[in-house]
Design a protein around this motif. Structure first.
Motif, PDB file in Angstrom:
ATOM      1  N   ALA A   1    -119.126 -21.541 -46.038  1.00 52.90           N
ATOM      2  CA  ALA A   1    -119.235 -21.658 -44.578  1.00 52.90           C
ATOM      3  C   ALA A   1    -118.789 -20.370 -43.900  1.00 52.90           C
ATOM      4  CB  ALA A   1    -118.412 -22.836 -44.075  1.00 52.90           C
ATOM      5  N   LEU A   2    -117.773 -19.724 -44.448  1.00 51.58           N
ATOM      6  CA  LEU A   2    -117.267 -18.478 -43.865  1.00 51.58           C
ATOM      7  C   LEU A   2    -118.096 -17.264 -44.273  1.00 51.58           C
ATOM      8  CD1 LEU A   2    -113.445 -19.038 -44.349  1.00 51.58           C
ATOM      9  CD2 LEU A   2    -114.752 -19.130 -42.211  1.00 51.58           C
ATOM     10  N   GLY A   3    -118.988 -17.429 -45.230  1.00 52.80           N
ATOM     11  CA  GLY A   3    -119.764 -16.307 -45.764  1.00 52.80           C
ATOM     12  C   GLY A   3    -120.928 -15.875 -44.898  1.00 52.80           C
ATOM     13  N   ASP A   4    -121.183 -16.561 -43.822  1.00 52.91           N
ATOM     14  CA  ASP A   4    -122.271 -16.193 -42.923  1.00 52.91           C
ATOM     15  C   ASP A   4    -121.689 -15.467 -41.718  1.00 52.91           C
ATOM     16  OD1 ASP A   4    -123.968 -16.928 -40.371  1.00 52.91           O
ATOM     17  OD2 ASP A   4    -125.314 -17.086 -42.105  1.00 52.91           O
ATOM     18  N   PRO A   5    -122.230 -14.304 -41.354  1.00 47.15           N
ATOM     19  CA  PRO A   5    -121.668 -13.545 -40.225  1.00 47.15           C
ATOM     20  C   PRO A   5    -121.657 -14.319 -38.904  1.00 47.15           C
ATOM     21  CG  PRO A   5    -123.215 -12.189 -41.456  1.00 47.15           C
ATOM     22  CD  PRO A   5    -123.320 -13.576 -42.019  1.00 47.15           C
ATOM     23  N   VAL A   6    -122.676 -15.118 -38.650  1.00 49.54           N
ATOM     24  CA  VAL A   6    -122.710 -15.885 -37.404  1.00 49.54           C
ATOM     25  C   VAL A   6    -121.580 -16.907 -37.395  1.00 49.54           C
ATOM     26  CG1 VAL A   6    -124.035 -17.544 -36.030  1.00 49.54           C
ATOM     27  CG2 VAL A   6    -125.174 -15.540 -37.014  1.00 49.54           C
ATOM     28  N   ARG A   7    -121.402 -17.618 -38.503  1.00 45.44           N
ATOM     29  CA  ARG A   7    -120.330 -18.619 -38.555  1.00 45.44           C
ATOM     30  C   ARG A   7    -118.954 -17.973 -38.490  1.00 45.44           C
ATOM     31  NH1 ARG A   7    -124.245 -21.135 -41.957  1.00 45.44           N
ATOM     32  NH2 ARG A   7    -123.314 -20.341 -43.867  1.00 45.44           N
ATOM     33  N   LEU A   8    -118.809 -16.831 -39.120  1.00 49.04           N
ATOM     34  CA  LEU A   8    -117.530 -16.124 -39.064  1.00 49.04           C
ATOM     35  C   LEU A   8    -117.228 -15.687 -37.629  1.00 49.04           C
ATOM     36  CD1 LEU A   8    -115.268 -15.360 -40.946  1.00 49.04           C
ATOM     37  CD2 LEU A   8    -116.439 -13.223 -41.417  1.00 49.04           C
TER      38      LEU A   8
ATOM     39  N   PRO B   1    -130.003 -24.880 -30.821  1.00 51.35           N
ATOM     40  CA  PRO B   1    -129.954 -25.717 -32.025  1.00 51.35           C
ATOM     41  C   PRO B   1    -129.446 -24.973 -33.269  1.00 51.35           C
ATOM     42  CG  PRO B   1    -131.988 -26.113 -30.837  1.00 51.35           C
ATOM     43  CD  PRO B   1    -131.323 -24.923 -30.196  1.00 51.35           C
ATOM     44  N   THR B   2    -129.741 -23.694 -33.369  1.00 47.49           N
ATOM     45  CA  THR B   2    -129.253 -22.904 -34.507  1.00 47.49           C
ATOM     46  C   THR B   2    -127.745 -22.738 -34.425  1.00 47.49           C
ATOM     47  OG1 THR B   2    -131.358 -21.757 -34.697  1.00 47.49           O
ATOM     48  CG2 THR B   2    -129.449 -20.684 -35.712  1.00 47.49           C
ATOM     49  N   ILE B   3    -127.228 -22.458 -33.229  1.00 47.77           N
ATOM     50  CA  ILE B   3    -125.776 -22.357 -33.037  1.00 47.77           C
ATOM     51  C   ILE B   3    -125.126 -23.689 -33.371  1.00 47.77           C
ATOM     52  CG2 ILE B   3    -123.935 -22.027 -31.320  1.00 47.77           C
ATOM     53  CD1 ILE B   3    -125.333 -19.429 -32.167  1.00 47.77           C
ATOM     54  N   SER B   4    -125.712 -24.788 -32.911  1.00 45.61           N
ATOM     55  CA  SER B   4    -125.161 -26.114 -33.208  1.00 45.61           C
ATOM     56  C   SER B   4    -125.152 -26.385 -34.710  1.00 45.61           C
ATOM     57  CB  SER B   4    -125.967 -27.199 -32.484  1.00 45.61           C
ATOM     58  OG  SER B   4    -125.743 -27.111 -31.092  1.00 45.61           O
ATOM     59  N   HIS B   5    -126.161 -25.925 -35.413  1.00 45.12           N
ATOM     60  CA  HIS B   5    -126.204 -26.092 -36.868  1.00 45.12           C
ATOM     61  C   HIS B   5    -125.053 -25.330 -37.531  1.00 45.12           C
ATOM     62  CE1 HIS B   5    -127.666 -26.483 -40.952  1.00 45.12           C
ATOM     63  NE2 HIS B   5    -127.596 -25.181 -41.067  1.00 45.12           N
ATOM     64  N   HIS B   6    -124.830 -24.093 -37.106  1.00 49.36           N
ATOM     65  CA  HIS B   6    -123.726 -23.302 -37.660  1.00 49.36           C
ATOM     66  C   HIS B   6    -122.377 -23.971 -37.367  1.00 49.36           C
ATOM     67  CE1 HIS B   6    -125.879 -19.877 -39.235  1.00 49.36           C
ATOM     68  NE2 HIS B   6    -126.526 -19.707 -38.091  1.00 49.36           N
ATOM     69  N   LEU B   7    -122.225 -24.503 -36.164  1.00 51.36           N
ATOM     70  CA  LEU B   7    -120.985 -25.192 -35.804  1.00 51.36           C
ATOM     71  C   LEU B   7    -120.799 -26.459 -36.650  1.00 51.36           C
ATOM     72  CD1 LEU B   7    -121.204 -24.696 -31.949  1.00 51.36           C
ATOM     73  CD2 LEU B   7    -119.453 -23.712 -33.467  1.00 51.36           C
ATOM     74  N   LYS B   8    -121.899 -27.145 -36.920  1.00 47.80           N
ATOM     75  CA  LYS B   8    -121.837 -28.337 -37.768  1.00 47.80           C
ATOM     76  C   LYS B   8    -121.333 -27.978 -39.170  1.00 47.80           C
ATOM     77  CE  LYS B   8    -124.868 -31.692 -39.993  1.00 47.80           C
ATOM     78  NZ  LYS B   8    -126.266 -32.103 -40.170  1.00 47.80           N
ATOM     79  N   LEU B   9    -121.796 -26.855 -39.718  1.00 43.73           N
ATOM     80  CA  LEU B   9    -121.355 -26.431 -41.047  1.00 43.73           C
ATOM     81  C   LEU B   9    -119.870 -26.066 -41.048  1.00 43.73           C
ATOM     82  CD1 LEU B   9    -124.468 -24.389 -42.183  1.00 43.73           C
ATOM     83  CD2 LEU B   9    -123.803 -26.700 -42.893  1.00 43.73           C
ATOM     84  N   LEU B  10    -119.395 -25.447 -39.985  1.00 49.48           N
ATOM     85  CA  LEU B  10    -117.961 -25.148 -39.878  1.00 49.48           C
ATOM     86  C   LEU B  10    -117.146 -26.433 -39.777  1.00 49.48           C
ATOM     87  CD1 LEU B  10    -118.052 -22.088 -37.441  1.00 49.48           C
ATOM     88  CD2 LEU B  10    -117.417 -22.066 -39.869  1.00 49.48           C
ATOM     89  N   ARG B  11    -117.678 -27.420 -39.062  1.00 47.80           N
ATOM     90  CA  ARG B  11    -117.000 -28.722 -38.978  1.00 47.80           C
ATOM     91  C   ARG B  11    -116.978 -29.409 -40.335  1.00 47.80           C
ATOM     92  NH1 ARG B  11    -120.530 -30.872 -35.521  1.00 47.80           N
ATOM     93  NH2 ARG B  11    -120.350 -32.869 -36.559  1.00 47.80           N
ATOM     94  N   GLN B  12    -118.089 -29.392 -41.039  1.00 50.49           N
ATOM     95  CA  GLN B  12    -118.158 -30.028 -42.356  1.00 50.49           C
ATOM     96  C   GLN B  12    -117.221 -29.353 -43.354  1.00 50.49           C
ATOM     97  OE1 GLN B  12    -122.388 -29.845 -43.109  1.00 50.49           O
ATOM     98  NE2 GLN B  12    -122.703 -31.906 -42.323  1.00 50.49           N
ATOM     99  N   ALA B  13    -116.973 -28.071 -43.171  1.00 50.32           N
ATOM    100  CA  ALA B  13    -116.044 -27.344 -44.043  1.00 50.32           C
ATOM    101  C   ALA B  13    -114.588 -27.623 -43.663  1.00 50.32           C
ATOM    102  CB  ALA B  13    -116.327 -25.841 -43.976  1.00 50.32           C
ATOM    103  N   GLY B  14    -114.368 -28.323 -42.558  1.00 50.89           N
ATOM    104  CA  GLY B  14    -113.020 -28.679 -42.147  1.00 50.89           C
ATOM    105  C   GLY B  14    -112.278 -27.583 -41.412  1.00 50.89           C
TER     106      GLY B  14
END
Length: 128
Positions: free
Chosen positions: A40-47, A75-88
Motif C-alpha cells: 500500500a505504501l509502495g505507490d507514490p500517490v498513496r504515499l 474515483p481513482t483517489i477514492s480507490h487509493h484511499l480504500k487501499l490505505l484503509r484496508q492496509a490499516g
C-alpha cells in the motif's frame, strides 16, 4: 490484516507484539500481513495521500481537499484511499456528502518499531 487487528496491535509495545525486523526473522503470516502494508505504501500517490493526511493540522482531512492535489479522477483517489484503509493505515467517516480521513498512528508506530534496530539509539542527523 483487519483494521481491528492493527488497532489491537498498536496498543501493545513493540516488544509485546513482535520483535523488530532486525531482531528476529518474520513468521510467514506476519510477513504476508506486513507485505500488504508495504505494498500500500509502495505507490507514490498513496504515499503522498498518507503524508497529506498525516500532516494535516487538526488530524483530519476531507477527500474534497485531497483530490485537487492530483491529476487523477475522484474515483481513482477514492480507490487509493480504500487501499490505505484496508492496509490499516488510515480510517474515515462519512459526514453528509463528504468523507473525512485521518491517520491511525498506532499503525505507523508499529511500522517504525519494526524497522528500528534493537538496542541502538537513533543516529543524530549530521550536517554536510
Amino acid at each position: 490484516m483487519s483494521k481491528q487487528e492493527w488497532v489491537t496491535l498498536g496498543r501493545e509495545t513493540a516488544e509485546d507484539c513482535c520483535p523488530g525486523l532486525l531482531a528476529a526473522p518474520l513468521g510467514e503470516e506476519q510477513a504476508v500481513e506486513l507485505a500488504k502494508v508495504f505494498k500500500a505504501l509502495g505507490d507514490p500517490v498513496r504515499l503522498r495521500l498518507l503524508s497529506m493526511i498525516a500532516s494535516r493540522e487538526g488530524g483530519q482531512v476531507c477527500v474534497c481537499d485531497l483530490t485537487p492535489a492530483f491529476d487523477l479522477s475522484q474515483p481513482t483517489i477514492s480507490h487509493h484511499l480504500k487501499l490505505l484503509r484496508q492496509a490499516g493505515l488510515i480510517d474515515c467517516e462519512r459526514r453528509g456528502t463528504w468523507v473525512y480521513y485521518w491517520l491511525l498512528p498506532e499503525a505507523t508506530d508499529r511500522l517504525a518499531g519494526l524497522l528500528t534496530r534493537p538496542g541502538r539509539p537513533v543516529a543524530p542527523e549530521t550536517s554536510a
